[in-house]
Design an enzyme around this catalytic site. Structure first.
Site, PDB file in Angstrom:
ATOM      1  N   TYR A 193     -95.581 -47.232 -33.684  1.00  0.00           N
ATOM      2  CA  TYR A 193     -95.650 -45.845 -33.228  1.00  0.00           C
ATOM      3  C   TYR A 193     -97.000 -45.575 -32.555  1.00  0.00           C
ATOM      4  CZ  TYR A 193     -95.068 -40.841 -33.273  1.00  0.00           C
ATOM      5  OH  TYR A 193     -94.955 -39.544 -32.882  1.00  0.00           O
ATOM      6  N   ASP A 243     -89.472 -38.961 -35.440  1.00  0.00           N
ATOM      7  CA  ASP A 243     -90.793 -39.609 -35.525  1.00  0.00           C
ATOM      8  C   ASP A 243     -91.590 -38.998 -36.671  1.00  0.00           C
ATOM      9  OD1 ASP A 243     -90.150 -41.077 -33.336  1.00  0.00           O
ATOM     10  OD2 ASP A 243     -91.263 -39.832 -31.914  1.00  0.00           O
ATOM     11  N   GLU A 272     -84.731 -38.274 -33.069  1.00  0.00           N
ATOM     12  CA  GLU A 272     -85.385 -37.377 -32.105  1.00  0.00           C
ATOM     13  C   GLU A 272     -84.831 -37.533 -30.687  1.00  0.00           C
ATOM     14  OE1 GLU A 272     -89.479 -37.034 -33.107  1.00  0.00           O
ATOM     15  OE2 GLU A 272     -90.032 -36.316 -31.124  1.00  0.00           O
TER      16      GLU A 272
END
Lengths: 706, 95
Positions: free
Chosen positions: A321, A111, A8
């Protein structure tokens, strides 16, 4: 076999590449200025490239004038074709396209969430010539080398299409609502000849702003009701102890006066001393919104600032995360290894050591779940030089919270002493820590103050030292702050954990909100009242929440994007047509508010200390510099030359707050990426003058003959 | 662009066909707009509560004291000023 891995962001790509390369040293190459990595692996060469967030965006289909509305036809297009400021993304897409030539296997390593799924899906579909159909998916929650390697070895067989479809639908709905409603608001003002001003609203923005407006109306309509509290104290061993009266408030003045009259100079007798243990369980592991609340409470960080710092910690492989709503830590994250890692830092070593002595480590868990990611936890890697101060503080909060979840319950001994005089009862409260438990691990983020009781046995007497009835008034509900508004959005199911903080920032940027304790501007009040009057659905939190629910169903495969879009369009079309028919009416009302707000934004509430007239932010025609002064003294009508300096950079806002020294209205200068500078122009001018006087004296002293 | 200081339609409407306090659109069958209407209702119910608390307080004293309390809402303060200027409007509909 040649593999292309799509990440990303560039720093995420660097980490993935380091993890996949057999020697941990991938070579960094450039393709037309766009960086990518080449790795050697057992399975052959692997190219790791990255996006820069979304490379594709929604745009109007066909040739339509720039500010035309309503628009219903849209298409996904390269972002650089839609937004001028995204011009550099053209090279990015071209580079990924070239790198995808001759590739045998495609892997999406963005992600693992709704936005990440969409970013990867669109790049593979549009830039890699339809590779989305055969691409595989890497699923990971931390960016540590071991987890990335494991995710690469256990690839999911295909992309998370349902997640990508839900993401696509969310963007399309936001676009349809946002573009059409914002354009009708903006254009109605332009057509009313009040100049250009960007007025926006949207599916989530509208109901969120309404929460703040509703709260302001409650505050504005608040009628305080009087009540009285009894403030009493005794003295024992040269120390004063505050007593608590049996009723926390008295609603009739005569009752309060009677209590004071009967208890003044009375003798109190200790009639009971009662002690009991209170147990407090360890806190839940952090999900994003709890982390944002705690960071706001302890450090004053706004939710968006916390999210940005947490994202940096994640990319540095220091935490898992952060965009998660889970409050659970599954055993497969490896509790022991993480604690062993944390023990490498001096301040955590003894705490982590204590926990590691327990062979059955079990964290607490909260009610919230997230199928994609566990709660936020430290990976066990420690911050190295170069990690920012803000990130370090956030890391400390996360690490201590993680350790606290494994610790024991804390136990306090709470005591209550009852003292009586006639029919009146008073209480004294004390508390002592018996077992610190988790509070030891979560310091300084937990208060565990001890309070002692005076040395008095049952039956002992003591003289009332002072007693009075204090008149108080019921208070209005508090204004929202960024943290409490975010919680409200979450409770009402508005937006996602990734977008809520940004929505709040947008409300500030659009001049709808001011101050940390959120106060809606007149413009916000007017826009909300108009939307409420003409299209109540747009500001109805329940309707937006229903759409959120439908998007969750797309994610779960229970409904399709098309069905949801058709339903949403059925609602928005008649609303838009109605608004367009009332455009001039809307424009007239909004234009007045916009004009008044423009004047208000530059006019100080504190008047000129020399002539008493209004002070404004004035821009010099000669130098372009801004300062506090009188508008138009050059026309000869105003003779006062009082001026004060102002910061020359950033967006200026006049705050409601007054200077504690001189009482002048404070100003805030905010530049992107910097902390806002809050200052008092008058005190600043005084300081400058004092500084110059000192300098002048110094010059006089040095230049005077001996 | 309209020059600053030009009276807004709300000020022109004030007392004519808009809210008697601010001039904005009336709430249904009331003399006030929505926010001033809410403030007026709260002001009236607040008087009962103040009467209970002090056992007896004159309307004039209630309005004077309430206006000085920092917790009193801005719209309530505006309504107080309206009733202080028009005490006869307290009884019944203030139109």
């Amino acid at each position: 076999m040649k593999t292309l891995v799509v990440c990303e962001k560039p720093d995420a790509a660097a980490r993935v590449a380091r993890a996949l390369d057999a020697h941990g040293q991938p070579s960094r190459e450039l393709e037309n200025g766009v960086p990518y990595f080449q790795c050697d692996t057992r399975d052959g060469p692997v190219i790791v490239c990255s996006a820069l967030g979304h490379l594709y965006s929604l745009g109007v289909k066909g040739k339509v004038p720039r500010r035309f509305y309503p628009v219903w036809n849209y298409e996904w297009r390269p972002k650089h074709e839609v937004e001028k400021k995204s011009a550099r993304l053209k090279n990015w897409i071209a580079a990924i396209s070239r790198l995808s030539k001759g590739v045998d296997r495609f892997v999406n390593a963005t992600d693992y969430d709704i936005e990440g799924a969409l970013v990867g899906y669109q790049i593979l579909k549009h830039a890699c010539n339809g590779a989305d159909a055969k691409a595989q998916r890497m699923k990971f929650s931390t960016m540590t080398g071991s987890e990335l390697k494991s995710a690469y070895e256990h690839l999911m067989p295909h992309l998370d299409f349902q997640l990508a479809e839900a993401g696509q639908c969310r963007h399309e709905l936001d676009w349809l609502y946002g573009i059409n409603l914002s354009r009708v608001l903006t254009e109605s003002v332009v057509k009313s000849r009040a100049g250009y001003v960007t007025l926006t609203t949207g599916r989530v923005q509208g109901p969120t702003l309404k929460f703040v407006v509703d709260r302001e109306e409650e505050i504005g309509g608040h009628v305080p009701i009087p009540f009285w509290t009894i403030e009493a104290s005794i003295k024992r061993e040269n120390r004063a102890y505050s007593l608590e009266y049996e009723k926390d408030k008295l609603t009739v003045l005569r009752d309060a006066e009677r209590v004071v009259g009967e208890c003044t100079k009375s003798t109190l007798t200790v009639t009971d001393i009662d002690s009991h243990e209170t147990r407090q369980s360890p806190p839940f592991p952090f999900d994003l919104s709890t982390l944002q609340s705690e960071a706001y409470r302890h450090y004053g960080y706004s939710p968006s600032r916390t999210l940005a710092s947490a994202q940096r910690l994640y990319v540095d492989a220091l935490i898992s995360y952060p965009r998660t709503s889970s409050q659970k830590l599954p055993p497969d994250i490896g509790y022991e290894n993480i604690l062993r890692g944390l023990s490498g830092r001096t301040e955590y070593s003894s705490l982590a050591g204590q926990l590691l002595r327990n062979p059955n480590l079990r964290p607490t868990y909260g009610p919230k779940e997230d199928p994609a990611h566990p709660a936020i936890y430290p990976t066990g890697e420690l911050p190295r030089n170069g990690v920012g101060y803000q990130e370090l503080r956030l890391f400390d909060l996360i690490a201590r919270r993680f350790m606290a979840t494994f610790a024991d319950t804390s136990v306090r001994l709470s005591s209550r002493m009852r003292l009586e005089t006639g029919p009146h009862k008073f209480f004294l409260h004390g508390s002592r820590v018996l077992v610190p438990g988790w509070t030891e691990f979560y310091r300084p983020y937990v208060k565990d103050e001890e309070q002692e009781l005076p040395n008095l046995a049952k039956g002992a007497t003591v003289q009332m030292s002072s007693i009075k009835a204090l008149e108080k008034f019921t208070e209005p509900p508090p204004r929202y702050n960024p943290s409490s508004l975010l919680r409200k959005m979450e409770e009402e199911n508005l937006g996602t954990k990734a977008t809520r903080a940004d929505i709040i920032e947008v409300l500030y940027r659009r001049n709808y909100l001011k101050d940390q304790r959120m106060q809606p501007t007149p413009l916000a009040l007017k826009v909300t009242s108009l939307l409420e009057k003409y299209c109540p659905l747009i500001v109805d939190a329940a309707f937006t929440s229903k759409l959120e629910g439908l998007m969750d169903e797309i994610e779960a495969g229970k409904t399709s994007r098309r069905t949801v879009l058709v339903e949403a369009l059925d609602h928005i079309r008649p609303v838009m047509l109605d608004l367009i028919s009332r455009e001039s009416e809307l424009g007239g009302v909004l234009a007045e508010t916009v004009t008044a707000q423009r004047a208000m934004d530059v006019t100080f509430e504190t008047s000129c200390p020399e002539c008493g007239s209004q002070l404004k932010i004035v821009k010099s025609r000669k130098t372009g510099k801004r300062f506090v002064g009188h508008a138009g003294p050059w026309d000869g009508t105003h003779k006062c030359n009082f001026i004060l300096p102002l910061p020359q950079f950033g967006t200026l806002t006049l705050l409601a707050k007054r200077c504690s020294v001189c009482g002048f209205q404070m100003v805030q200068a905010k530049s992107p990426g910097r902390r806002p500078l809050v200052s008092c122009p008058r005190c600043y001018a005084e300081k400058m003058r004092a500084g110059r006087a000192v300098e002048k004296r110094a010059v006089e002293v040095t230049s005077s003959p001996a | 662009m309209k020059p600053l200081g030009t009276p807004t339609h709300e000020l022109i409407n004030k007392g004519r066909n808009g809210c008697v306090v601010c001039g904005s659109e009336l709430a249904s069958d009331r003399a006030f707009c929505r926010s001033h209407g809410r403030a007026e209702r709260n002001l009236r119910s607040g008087y009962d509560a103040w009467n209970r608390a002090y056992e007896s307080i004159s309307l004039e004293n209630y309005l004077v004291r309430l206006a000085k309390v920092s917790e009193t809402g801005a719209e309530v303060k505006e309504i107080i000023r309206y009733f202080q200027a028009n005490p006869d409007k307290w009884k019944g509909n203030p139109t």
